[in-house]
Scaffold this active site. Structure first.
Site, PDB file in Angstrom:
ATOM      1  N   CYS A   1       0.367   2.006  -5.347  1.00 39.68           N
ATOM      2  CA  CYS A   1      -0.414   3.236  -6.123  1.00 39.68           C
ATOM      3  C   CYS A   1       0.538   4.467  -6.444  1.00 39.68           C
ATOM      4  O   CYS A   1       1.614   4.504  -5.519  1.00 39.68           O
ATOM      5  CB  CYS A   1      -1.567   3.631  -5.276  1.00 39.68           C
ATOM      6  SG  CYS A   1      -2.868   2.486  -5.204  1.00 39.68           S
TER       7      CYS A   1
ATOM      8  N   HIS B   1       0.712  -1.337  -0.118  1.00 44.45           N
ATOM      9  CA  HIS B   1       0.018  -0.069  -0.044  1.00 44.45           C
ATOM     10  C   HIS B   1       0.878   1.331  -0.029  1.00 44.45           C
ATOM     11  O   HIS B   1       1.989   1.379   0.434  1.00 44.45           O
ATOM     12  CB  HIS B   1      -0.971  -0.012   1.210  1.00 44.45           C
ATOM     13  CG  HIS B   1      -2.124  -0.885   1.111  1.00 44.45           C
ATOM     14  ND1 HIS B   1      -2.884  -0.802   0.182  1.00 44.45           N
ATOM     15  CD2 HIS B   1      -2.699  -1.856   1.895  1.00 44.45           C
ATOM     16  CE1 HIS B   1      -4.055  -1.617   0.170  1.00 44.45           C
ATOM     17  NE2 HIS B   1      -3.892  -2.033   1.406  1.00 44.45           N
TER      18      HIS B   1
END
Length: 218
Positions: A199, A137
């Site tokens: 991301c 993440h």
């Protein structure tokens, strides 16, 4: 003349308790993200520093899931999820000293496990062979989980441990791609690669992916 009724002592006590509770709730709301980040870092550190060979063997025997679409962003349940993740068997660790990354690696992509570490992106992949891929993440806190990859630079060294094997990779490529570009996970003939995926930012709804690729050091 009517006399005013004396205020009951228990009522004053209740008012004070209510004020304290309101203050605590307000502070929690203000500092919730900081508390969450600290907790995730602490759980991750506890996990990665206590991985045993017995745990790795158990972790390797698990059946991982590899559906990227089922992975959810870290939510308000992160504290509960991270506690469950710490009790899950890891299969190794990833360390990038230059970025202060030191995380446990879990088999497959599980939303709970990704609250404190990285997950393998392909079944049956082997460290030191083909293209070993890991996902993590990107948080709004730039120091948590895979967030520091935003500051990755070429030639930085990544150490990955899986089972009894340890491999060192040198970062050779950094790029941003659409989330639909899964070609970055493919093996490249003649090369032994490490691909890290996160991301492109910690913003909610981010659809781009940051890809950091390293080549196995001889």
């Amino acid at each position: 003349m009517a006399q005013s009724k004396p205020q009951r002592p228990w009522l004053k006590w209740a008012e004070r308790v209510l004020l304290v509770l309101l203050l605590l709730v307000g502070l929690t709301l203000v500092f919730s993200s900081q508390i969450e980040s600290y907790w995730i870092q602490w759980q991750s550190h506890q996990k990665v520093t206590n991985i045993s060979q017995q745990e790795v063997k158990r972790g390797e025997q698990q059946t991982g899931t590899y559906n990227y679409k089922n992975v959810q962003a870290v939510s308000e349940n992160a504290i509960v999820q991270s506690e469950k993740a710490r009790k899950t068997d890891a299969i190794g660790s990833i360390e990038i000293p230059a970025l202060k990354i030191n995380l446990p690696i879990f088999k497959g992509l599980n939303s709970e496990n990704l609250t404190i570490g990285a997950g393998t992106m392909k079944p049956e992949q082997k460290l030191g062979e083909g293209n070993y891929t890991l996902a993590g993440h990107h948080m709004q806190n730039p120091d948590v989980l895979f967030s520091p990859l935003a500051k990755a630079q070429k030639d930085q060294v990544v150490t990955v441990k899986a089972g009894k094997q340890t491999c060192r990779y040198r970062i050779t490529k950094i790029k941003v791609v659409p989330e639909t570009d899964v070609s970055v996970l493919n093996d490249v003939p003649g090369k032994k690669l490490l691909t890290l995926v996160t991301c492109a930012s910690g913003n909610p709804g981010e659809t781009r992916r940051l890809i950091v690729t390293g080549e196995l050091m001889k």
